[in-house]
Design a protein around this motif. Structure first.
Motif, PDB file in Angstrom:
ATOM      1  N   VAL A 149     -27.394 -25.746  40.017  1.00  0.00           N
ATOM      2  CA  VAL A 149     -27.145 -27.187  40.165  1.00  0.00           C
ATOM      3  C   VAL A 149     -25.664 -27.483  39.945  1.00  0.00           C
ATOM      4  O   VAL A 149     -25.018 -28.167  40.757  1.00  0.00           O
ATOM      5  CB  VAL A 149     -28.020 -27.990  39.183  1.00  0.00           C
ATOM      6  N   GLU A 150     -25.133 -26.985  38.850  1.00  0.00           N
ATOM      7  CA  GLU A 150     -23.723 -27.244  38.532  1.00  0.00           C
ATOM      8  C   GLU A 150     -22.791 -26.663  39.593  1.00  0.00           C
ATOM      9  O   GLU A 150     -21.822 -27.325  40.008  1.00  0.00           O
ATOM     10  CB  GLU A 150     -23.378 -26.647  37.162  1.00  0.00           C
ATOM     11  N   ARG A 151     -23.094 -25.455  40.028  1.00  0.00           N
ATOM     12  CA  ARG A 151     -22.245 -24.808  41.042  1.00  0.00           C
ATOM     13  C   ARG A 151     -22.283 -25.576  42.355  1.00  0.00           C
ATOM     14  O   ARG A 151     -21.245 -25.791  42.993  1.00  0.00           O
ATOM     15  CB  ARG A 151     -22.723 -23.367  41.256  1.00  0.00           C
ATOM     16  N   ALA A 152     -23.454 -26.029  42.785  1.00  0.00           N
ATOM     17  CA  ALA A 152     -23.564 -26.772  44.039  1.00  0.00           C
ATOM     18  C   ALA A 152     -22.820 -28.098  43.963  1.00  0.00           C
ATOM     19  O   ALA A 152     -22.134 -28.503  44.914  1.00  0.00           O
ATOM     20  CB  ALA A 152     -25.037 -27.012  44.373  1.00  0.00           C
ATOM     21  N   GLU A 153     -22.948 -28.774  42.825  1.00  0.00           N
ATOM     22  CA  GLU A 153     -22.250 -30.058  42.688  1.00  0.00           C
ATOM     23  C   GLU A 153     -20.744 -29.878  42.638  1.00  0.00           C
ATOM     24  O   GLU A 153     -19.990 -30.721  43.155  1.00  0.00           O
ATOM     25  CB  GLU A 153     -22.755 -30.781  41.439  1.00  0.00           C
ATOM     26  N   GLU A 154     -20.273 -28.793  42.056  1.00  0.00           N
ATOM     27  CA  GLU A 154     -18.845 -28.493  42.073  1.00  0.00           C
ATOM     28  C   GLU A 154     -18.326 -28.343  43.499  1.00  0.00           C
ATOM     29  O   GLU A 154     -17.169 -28.687  43.798  1.00  0.00           O
ATOM     30  CB  GLU A 154     -18.568 -27.202  41.308  1.00  0.00           C
ATOM     31  N   LEU A 155     -19.178 -27.830  44.385  1.00  0.00           N
ATOM     32  CA  LEU A 155     -18.784 -27.608  45.781  1.00  0.00           C
ATOM     33  C   LEU A 155     -19.034 -28.831  46.658  1.00  0.00           C
ATOM     34  O   LEU A 155     -18.905 -28.754  47.876  1.00  0.00           O
ATOM     35  CB  LEU A 155     -19.525 -26.393  46.337  1.00  0.00           C
ATOM     36  N   GLY A 156     -19.433 -29.936  46.062  1.00  0.00           N
ATOM     37  CA  GLY A 156     -19.562 -31.177  46.804  1.00  0.00           C
ATOM     38  C   GLY A 156     -20.943 -31.489  47.332  1.00  0.00           C
ATOM     39  O   GLY A 156     -21.103 -32.420  48.139  1.00  0.00           O
ATOM     40  N   ALA A 157     -21.965 -30.759  46.917  1.00  0.00           N
ATOM     41  CA  ALA A 157     -23.316 -30.996  47.413  1.00  0.00           C
ATOM     42  C   ALA A 157     -24.067 -31.968  46.506  1.00  0.00           C
ATOM     43  O   ALA A 157     -23.835 -32.025  45.295  1.00  0.00           O
ATOM     44  CB  ALA A 157     -24.088 -29.685  47.498  1.00  0.00           C
ATOM     45  N   ARG A 158     -24.967 -32.714  47.100  1.00  0.00           N
ATOM     46  CA  ARG A 158     -25.892 -33.534  46.321  1.00  0.00           C
ATOM     47  C   ARG A 158     -27.166 -32.717  46.113  1.00  0.00           C
ATOM     48  O   ARG A 158     -27.712 -32.152  47.057  1.00  0.00           O
ATOM     49  CB  ARG A 158     -26.218 -34.832  47.056  1.00  0.00           C
ATOM     50  N   VAL A 159     -27.627 -32.662  44.873  1.00  0.00           N
ATOM     51  CA  VAL A 159     -28.781 -31.836  44.532  1.00  0.00           C
ATOM     52  C   VAL A 159     -29.980 -32.731  44.222  1.00  0.00           C
ATOM     53  O   VAL A 159     -29.872 -33.676  43.436  1.00  0.00           O
ATOM     54  CB  VAL A 159     -28.482 -30.930  43.321  1.00  0.00           C
ATOM     55  N   PHE A 208     -28.787 -25.231  58.123  1.00  0.00           N
ATOM     56  CA  PHE A 208     -29.705 -25.029  57.007  1.00  0.00           C
ATOM     57  C   PHE A 208     -29.145 -23.940  56.103  1.00  0.00           C
ATOM     58  O   PHE A 208     -28.677 -22.898  56.578  1.00  0.00           O
ATOM     59  CB  PHE A 208     -31.081 -24.621  57.535  1.00  0.00           C
ATOM     60  N   LEU A 209     -29.182 -24.181  54.785  1.00  0.00           N
ATOM     61  CA  LEU A 209     -28.640 -23.233  53.812  1.00  0.00           C
ATOM     62  C   LEU A 209     -29.772 -22.636  52.986  1.00  0.00           C
ATOM     63  O   LEU A 209     -30.575 -23.371  52.403  1.00  0.00           O
ATOM     64  CB  LEU A 209     -27.636 -23.941  52.894  1.00  0.00           C
ATOM     65  N   VAL A 210     -29.842 -21.317  52.939  1.00  0.00           N
ATOM     66  CA  VAL A 210     -30.840 -20.596  52.159  1.00  0.00           C
ATOM     67  C   VAL A 210     -30.203 -20.109  50.862  1.00  0.00           C
ATOM     68  O   VAL A 210     -29.190 -19.403  50.894  1.00  0.00           O
ATOM     69  CB  VAL A 210     -31.395 -19.387  52.949  1.00  0.00           C
ATOM     70  N   VAL A 211     -30.791 -20.490  49.735  1.00  0.00           N
ATOM     71  CA  VAL A 211     -30.344 -20.009  48.423  1.00  0.00           C
ATOM     72  C   VAL A 211     -31.455 -19.129  47.859  1.00  0.00           C
ATOM     73  O   VAL A 211     -32.589 -19.582  47.691  1.00  0.00           O
ATOM     74  CB  VAL A 211     -30.032 -21.179  47.467  1.00  0.00           C
ATOM     75  N   CYS A 233     -24.863 -17.406  47.521  1.00  0.00           N
ATOM     76  CA  CYS A 233     -25.292 -18.085  48.749  1.00  0.00           C
ATOM     77  C   CYS A 233     -24.580 -19.422  48.921  1.00  0.00           C
ATOM     78  O   CYS A 233     -24.358 -19.884  50.049  1.00  0.00           O
ATOM     79  CB  CYS A 233     -26.798 -18.314  48.727  1.00  0.00           C
ATOM     80  N   LEU A 234     -24.201 -20.047  47.791  1.00  0.00           N
ATOM     81  CA  LEU A 234     -23.533 -21.348  47.852  1.00  0.00           C
ATOM     82  C   LEU A 234     -22.110 -21.248  48.389  1.00  0.00           C
ATOM     83  O   LEU A 234     -21.513 -22.268  48.755  1.00  0.00           O
ATOM     84  CB  LEU A 234     -23.523 -21.986  46.460  1.00  0.00           C
ATOM     85  N   ASP A 235     -21.556 -20.036  48.447  1.00  0.00           N
ATOM     86  CA  ASP A 235     -20.216 -19.866  49.010  1.00  0.00           C
ATOM     87  C   ASP A 235     -20.158 -20.310  50.468  1.00  0.00           C
ATOM     88  O   ASP A 235     -19.077 -20.600  50.994  1.00  0.00           O
ATOM     89  CB  ASP A 235     -19.764 -18.409  48.906  1.00  0.00           C
ATOM     90  N   ALA A 236     -21.322 -20.369  51.121  1.00  0.00           N
ATOM     91  CA  ALA A 236     -21.350 -20.810  52.522  1.00  0.00           C
ATOM     92  C   ALA A 236     -20.877 -22.247  52.670  1.00  0.00           C
ATOM     93  O   ALA A 236     -20.430 -22.650  53.752  1.00  0.00           O
ATOM     94  CB  ALA A 236     -22.770 -20.676  53.076  1.00  0.00           C
ATOM     95  N   LEU A 237     -20.926 -23.046  51.598  1.00  0.00           N
ATOM     96  CA  LEU A 237     -20.492 -24.448  51.676  1.00  0.00           C
ATOM     97  C   LEU A 237     -18.992 -24.563  51.898  1.00  0.00           C
ATOM     98  O   LEU A 237     -18.513 -25.567  52.445  1.00  0.00           O
ATOM     99  CB  LEU A 237     -20.890 -25.187  50.396  1.00  0.00           C
ATOM    100  N   THR A 238     -18.237 -23.553  51.471  1.00  0.00           N
ATOM    101  CA  THR A 238     -16.777 -23.605  51.630  1.00  0.00           C
ATOM    102  C   THR A 238     -16.231 -22.543  52.577  1.00  0.00           C
ATOM    103  O   THR A 238     -15.153 -22.716  53.144  1.00  0.00           O
ATOM    104  CB  THR A 238     -16.095 -23.448  50.258  1.00  0.00           C
ATOM    105  N   ASP A 239     -16.955 -21.457  52.739  1.00  0.00           N
ATOM    106  CA  ASP A 239     -16.493 -20.370  53.619  1.00  0.00           C
ATOM    107  C   ASP A 239     -17.712 -19.763  54.310  1.00  0.00           C
ATOM    108  O   ASP A 239     -18.170 -18.680  53.960  1.00  0.00           O
ATOM    109  CB  ASP A 239     -15.755 -19.301  52.803  1.00  0.00           C
ATOM    110  N   GLY A 240     -18.230 -20.499  55.283  1.00  0.00           N
ATOM    111  CA  GLY A 240     -19.469 -20.068  55.918  1.00  0.00           C
ATOM    112  C   GLY A 240     -19.346 -19.854  57.402  1.00  0.00           C
ATOM    113  O   GLY A 240     -18.355 -20.222  58.041  1.00  0.00           O
ATOM    114  N   GLU A 241     -20.388 -19.223  57.950  1.00  0.00           N
ATOM    115  CA  GLU A 241     -20.531 -19.067  59.394  1.00  0.00           C
ATOM    116  C   GLU A 241     -21.993 -19.284  59.743  1.00  0.00           C
ATOM    117  O   GLU A 241     -22.867 -19.225  58.873  1.00  0.00           O
ATOM    118  CB  GLU A 241     -20.045 -17.696  59.863  1.00  0.00           C
ATOM    119  N   GLU A 242     -22.232 -19.535  61.005  1.00  0.00           N
ATOM    120  CA  GLU A 242     -23.561 -19.990  61.406  1.00  0.00           C
ATOM    121  C   GLU A 242     -24.278 -18.957  62.269  1.00  0.00           C
ATOM    122  O   GLU A 242     -23.683 -18.329  63.143  1.00  0.00           O
ATOM    123  CB  GLU A 242     -23.425 -21.296  62.185  1.00  0.00           C
ATOM    124  N   LEU A 243     -25.584 -18.796  61.995  1.00  0.00           N
ATOM    125  CA  LEU A 243     -26.460 -17.939  62.787  1.00  0.00           C
ATOM    126  C   LEU A 243     -27.510 -18.812  63.465  1.00  0.00           C
ATOM    127  O   LEU A 243     -27.998 -19.778  62.873  1.00  0.00           O
ATOM    128  CB  LEU A 243     -27.176 -16.914  61.908  1.00  0.00           C
TER     129      LEU A 243
END
Length: 441
Positions: A149-159, A208-211, A233-243
């Motif tokens: 939760v804390e890590r996702a919110e640090e990266l700008g996500a709403r949990v 869609f993001l899978v954690v 897995c949350l690193d995709a929020l800042t440095d991701g690619e799409e499949l």
């Protein structure tokens, strides 16, 4: 892709596999007068008796179950004692080592000969309003243990944190998030929850993001994500690619891994299964396989009829081997646009022995691929396990696939999917050893 060096290595390994296989035959022929045939015969008989014992243990109760357990343990033990008593252990050891070397070289040759097809990833912009749904109970509490939760919110996500004491409609929560402007949906939870939110993301063409915060995380594994550290897995929020991958559909409900019918689906319906999986299965198997609870399934698999199956497993893209589905098995790709189909029909000890000896070549096991599977039964409603979730559905139940329906955002830096070990086909090994091109099909 496999280059010229890989092709040369594959030929060399194929030749070593053929030599090792020939070596095992030579050892057997040289040892014919010294118990070589006894080694093979005793080994074969041990496998058959062990399979019969396992069948009796699973399919019966009382004295026959006890006898089956004893036979399953005693058969291989008796083979070892026989080899030691008759002085055949060295011949047996050499045969086993030669055959093990042949199989190891054959698998390595097949792995190197196949082009390494990486999933087609494209650059993805950073999401601006990501929303993640997290289940704090999933995976034994991984959400809290890894500080997701804390890590996702640090990266700008709403949990959106689910309340374990009040079951929620996660699909409805996902739709509310989309209505509120979410440009990415994600889940930290089990594969069943992943599938429900993935369907909403696909419906609105959102990434869609899978954690990997579930228990086994089969979906995350086949995406090449890190299952040991969900926070990666949350690193995709800042440095991701799409499949772009496929999404399964069973009677209008999405699935990302598998849909099971028959014996397994019957077992997972029981409330006690969650707390005692092995005990519940052993208690129910005799009734489900041979007793009053026997349920037979029929299916139309793209026009091919399967009748009186005890179990059917439909997967979102085929697994590399039907022997590994329930364990560490992998799907080499999730974007081939076909369902994997495995049907099982084992009704007595003879068929159990045949399955143990012949594996996927047994008449008790059917392995197919399809675009559409229709499952029918004499009952109006049947148990179904969708990504491990216990449900009941009216018959007929139709399974299909939505090719390329799901956009999955993954970290650029991730473990990846290792090249799967293919099943050994000796005709293909001979072709490689002789430098022939692969035959069509």
């Amino acid at each position: 892709m496999t280059g010229p060096g890989g092709g040369a290595a594959a030929r060399l390994l194929a030749r070593l596999a053929v030599l090792a296989a020939i070596g095992s035959v030579v050892v057997l022929l040289l040892a014919v007068g010294e118990g070589g045939l006894e080694v093979v015969g005793a080994g074969f008989l041990g496998v058959v008796l062990c399979a019969v014992g396992i069948w009796w243990f699973v399919a019966h109760r009382g004295a026959l179950r006890l006898l089956g357990a004893l036979l399953a343990v005693a058969a291989p033990a008796a083979v070892v004692v026989l080899f030691a008593h008759d002085g055949l252990w060295l011949t047996a050891l050499i045969l086993v080592l030669c055959w093990a070397a042949a199989l190891a070289c054959a698998r390595a040759a097949l792995r190197r000969s196949r082009p390494e097809r990486s999933k087609r990833a494209v650059a993805a912009p950073r999401p601006r309003r990501p929303v993640l749904i997290m289940n704090p109970k999933s995976g034994g509490g991984k959400v809290g243990r890894f500080g997701l939760v804390e890590r996702a919110e640090e990266l700008g996500a709403r949990v959106i944190l689910l309340d374990p004491s009040a079951p929620a409609d996660v699909a409805a929560l996902a739709r509310e998030a989309v209505a509120g402007g979410a440009d990415l949906l994600g889940v930290a939870g089990g594969d069943g929850t992943q599938a429900l939110v993935a369907a909403v993301a696909a419906e609105h063409d959102l990434p869609f993001l899978v954690v990997s915060a579930g228990t086994r995380n089969h979906f995350a594994m086949d995406l090449g994500l890190d299952r040991s550290d969900p926070a990666r897995c949350l690193d995709a929020l800042t440095d991701g690619e799409e499949l772009r991958i496929d999404l399964g559909d069973v009677a209008g409900r999405p699935f990302v891994n598998t849909v099971s019918f028959g014996v397994y689906a019957d077992v997972v319906q029981r409330p006690e299964y969650r707390d005692d999986k092995a005990g519940t299965a052993l208690a129910l198997m005799p009734e489900l396989l041979l007793g009053d609870g026997v349920r037979r399934l029929d299916a139309q698999v793209d026009g091919t009829a399967l009748s009186s199956q005890q179990a059917l497993l439909i997967s979102n893209n085929p697994y590399v081997s039907p022997d590994e589905i329930s364990g560490g098995g992998r799907r080499p790709s999730l974007d081939d646009g076909v369902l994997g189909v495995v049907g099982i029909r084992v009704e007595d000890a003879t068929q159990a022995a045949d399955l143990a000896v012949r594996g996927s070549q047994s008449t008790g096991l059917t392995v197919l691929t399809a675009h559409r599977v229709e499952v029918t039964s004499a009952a109006d409603e049947i148990p179904v396990a969708v990504d491990g979730e216990a449900l009941r559905m009216p018959t007929p139940v139709v399974c299909t696939l939505r090719p390329g329906a799901l956009r999955v955002l993954v970290p650029r830096d991730r473990p990846g999917v290792p090249v799967p070990v293919p099943p050994v086909r000796w005709r293909r090994i001979l072709d490689l050893a002789l430098g022939r091109t692969e035959r069509p099909g």
